[in-house]
Design an enzyme around this catalytic site. Structure first.
Site, PDB file in Angstrom:
ATOM      1  N   LYS A  57       0.804  -1.213   0.000  1.00  0.00           N
ATOM      2  CA  LYS A  57       0.000   0.000   0.000  1.00  0.00           C
ATOM      3  C   LYS A  57       0.842   1.269   0.000  1.00  0.00           C
ATOM      4  O   LYS A  57       0.364   2.338  -0.335  1.00  0.00           O
ATOM      5  CB  LYS A  57      -0.908   0.016   1.232  1.00  0.00           C
ATOM      6  N   GLY A  98     -10.405  -3.355  -6.494  1.00  0.00           N
ATOM      7  CA  GLY A  98      -9.057  -2.825  -6.339  1.00  0.00           C
ATOM      8  C   GLY A  98      -8.793  -2.405  -4.908  1.00  0.00           C
ATOM      9  O   GLY A  98      -9.426  -2.912  -3.973  1.00  0.00           O
ATOM     10  N   CYS A  99      -7.861  -1.495  -4.711  1.00  0.00           N
ATOM     11  CA  CYS A  99      -7.515  -1.010  -3.378  1.00  0.00           C
ATOM     12  C   CYS A  99      -8.753  -0.486  -2.660  1.00  0.00           C
ATOM     13  O   CYS A  99      -9.456   0.385  -3.167  1.00  0.00           O
ATOM     14  CB  CYS A  99      -6.466   0.100  -3.487  1.00  0.00           C
ATOM     15  N   PHE A 100      -9.019  -1.028  -1.471  1.00  0.00           N
ATOM     16  CA  PHE A 100     -10.294  -0.686  -0.827  1.00  0.00           C
ATOM     17  C   PHE A 100     -10.358   0.723  -0.264  1.00  0.00           C
ATOM     18  O   PHE A 100     -11.437   1.197   0.083  1.00  0.00           O
ATOM     19  CB  PHE A 100     -10.708  -1.717   0.221  1.00  0.00           C
ATOM     20  N   TRP A 101      -9.250   1.440  -0.181  1.00  0.00           N
ATOM     21  CA  TRP A 101      -9.306   2.821   0.308  1.00  0.00           C
ATOM     22  C   TRP A 101     -10.172   3.697  -0.604  1.00  0.00           C
ATOM     23  O   TRP A 101     -11.092   4.374  -0.154  1.00  0.00           O
ATOM     24  CB  TRP A 101      -7.908   3.415   0.389  1.00  0.00           C
TER      25      TRP A 101
END
Length: 257
Positions: A57, A98-101
């Protein structure tokens, strides 16, 4: 971020795949000889292809999409249903994009969504950690569990948002974020959700010139991610620059701001 009912707002925000971090290649490390101490044995690198994915990340290193998700401590619990219960009058939906943020912030902005949580699902190990998920061995996907009021927001509206904010044709990848944890997925809670997801996928396939690889599966055990991941971008991310989660907001999302 507005729903597709406001086309201009939807088009104003770039897909999440364009928000991914720039890759930074770390050279392969040599194999380390194990020590006798049980503590030092945890530092042994058994495969040179694993590239410090716990730093994923932060933009350091990328795990190969060909690495097999093998988890030695597999458990039947993760394969069970998500037995959490939404608030009265509310429903759950679950998406991997994709990236959960960034995905979480997308759904935080949707009117009618009353709660969002990021976590891990569809894997093999019980109580996975972020580092374990990033290794690719647990088989989990990074997801956002959305709680919504069906009187204010339909499941179909959530599906529209899902399709518009990521690339569903890239296998185990969104932009520069590579790994099985970034796979595209819709995880349904009811037969009605399954039907709506399959129909939406069919409609979406007709307008794309590449095959959609989004998996559509029953929602399984949801493991809430570590607290620092929750509402990460709304709280300011690693640089402390908060991004608005106000309903209807269509400000561009800076995925690592």
């Amino acid at each position: 971020m507005l729903l597709k009912t406001t086309a201009a707002a939807t088009n104003a925000t770039p897909p999440l795949s364009s928000l991914s971090k720039h890759p930074f290649t770390i050279p392969k490390l040599p194999l380390l000889k194990p020590f006798n101490s049980p503590r030092t044995q945890t530092l042994t690198l058994e495969q040179p292809t694993l590239r410090m994915s716990w730093l994923n990340k932060l933009g350091f290193g990328v795990r190969s999409t060909t690495d097999s998700p093998v988890e030695s401590s597999s458990s039947p619990i993760p394969q069970g249903p998500d037995d959490d219960i939404p608030a009265p009058g509310q429903q759950f939906a679950q998406f991997g994009a994709g990236c959960f943020w960034g995905v979480e912030l997308v759904f935080q902005r949707v009117p009618g969504v009353t709660k969002t949580e990021v976590g891990y699902t569809q894997g093999l190990s019980h109580n996975p950690s972020y580092e374990g998920v990033c290794s690719g061995k647990s088989g989990h996907s990074e997801v956002v569990r959305v709680q919504f009021d069906p009187k204010e927001c339909s499941y179909e509206n959530l599906l529209d948002m899902f399709w518009s904010k990521h690339d569903p044709t890239t296998l185990n990848r969104q932009g520069n974020d590579v790994g099985t944890q970034y796979r595209s997925g819709i995880y349904f809670y009811t037969p009605e959700q399954e039907k709506a997801a399959l129909e939406a996928k069919g409609r979406q396939q007709k307008v794309l010139n590449r095959t959609i690889v989004t998996e559509i599966l029953p929602a399984k055990k949801f493991y809430r991610a570590e607290e620092y991941h929750q509402q990460y971008l709304a709280k300011g991310g690693r640089f402390g620059f908060r991004q608005s989660s106000e309903k209807g907001c269509n400000d561009p999302i800076r995925c690592y701001g």
